[in-house]
Write an enzyme that holds these catalytic residues in place. Sequence first.
Site: not given
Length: 389
Positions: A72, A200, A292, A296, A384
């Site tokens: 991704h 998200y 979550p 990480k 990220y």
Amino acid sequence: MRTKVAIIGAGPAGLLLGQLLYSYGIDNVILERHTGEYVLARIRAGLLEEGTVTLLDEVGAGQRAHHDGLIHQGIELAFGGERHRIDLHGPTGKTVMIYGQTELTLDLMNARRAAGLTTIYEADHVRPTDFETDHPRVSYLKDGVTHEIDCDFIAGCDGFHGVSRASVKPEAIKTFERVYPFGWLGILSDTPPVSPELIYSNHDRGFALCTMRSTKRSRYYVQCPLDDHIDQWPDGRFWDELKRRIDQKAADTLVTGPSIEKSIAPLRSFVAEPMRFGRMFLAGDAAHIVPPTGAKGLNLAASDAHYLAQAFREYYDERSSAGIDAYSAKALSRVWKAVRFSWWMTSMLHKFPDNGPFGARIQLAELDYVVNSKVAAASLAENYVGLPF
């Protein structure tokens, strides 16, 4: 039994550490209180940083991840009924890989088995002792017989509820914790993902996340009260609630189906300091937990294993204790940055009971700033994809 490093816990942290040590010629034994089947049945995270994939390659366990994993280059933030893409690769040159933790654990188990290394499953009453001396030991019960391992070092990779951290004198350790006032209700379904990238979603009804394990298997989450039970969430109710919390285009194209796994997980941020106690070292969830939201947890376990393996290699190859002396500070520096990022993502995306209208407006302002500022979006992307080891 005698070994150089006794590893407590056969999750990703312990298995990866064991394979790294093996590749460096350092003998190790892993103790696990559950069966291997139980370990593999635990549904966990599924997003790998490039650094984690590199470590899998280093120990010869990355082939299946490269074949089956999904690369991704971005994520989507949804709020106000619209989705906004955050480019991960552009500002960082890095990507992330979707590959289930269960699959990663299986790959490491198979690599360990192929190397003929010792893993003792169903080891009861594991107890690390004398780790403040030069002669640490680990005792355990197996088939009704007590055994003892003499070792140079102990690696506590046995998770948040494990015996390793619990064996440290309370006055020798300091903990930092934030427990969030909600949980994540998650389901796994054999349905195609609603989007090729993760979504998200910040919504008045609460957070939602659309992710996947493959092109045919999806993982979805909705924020829920901590006292909810999965019996209160039949599949129909879950799908209806998810549709309410995502944008209309995603809701219209969402493919629903029977759940094949359903669970509710509480969220917390937790760090224990230090991560070294004499000749015992903590790694992974034994030392820290993150919500979550920032993806990480598994990746921190991998970086801990990397730092610790390098420290042990320096000790045995160069007769230097500099690496083991620096381990805790080096690992915690990266841990706290990941804790901050996970806390920030969680704070920006979830509905907090006490925030009120003002807090909700601040969240929307933050999201609007992130998606419209190249600098803010790049900062999110940098964290990220994973900060350097």
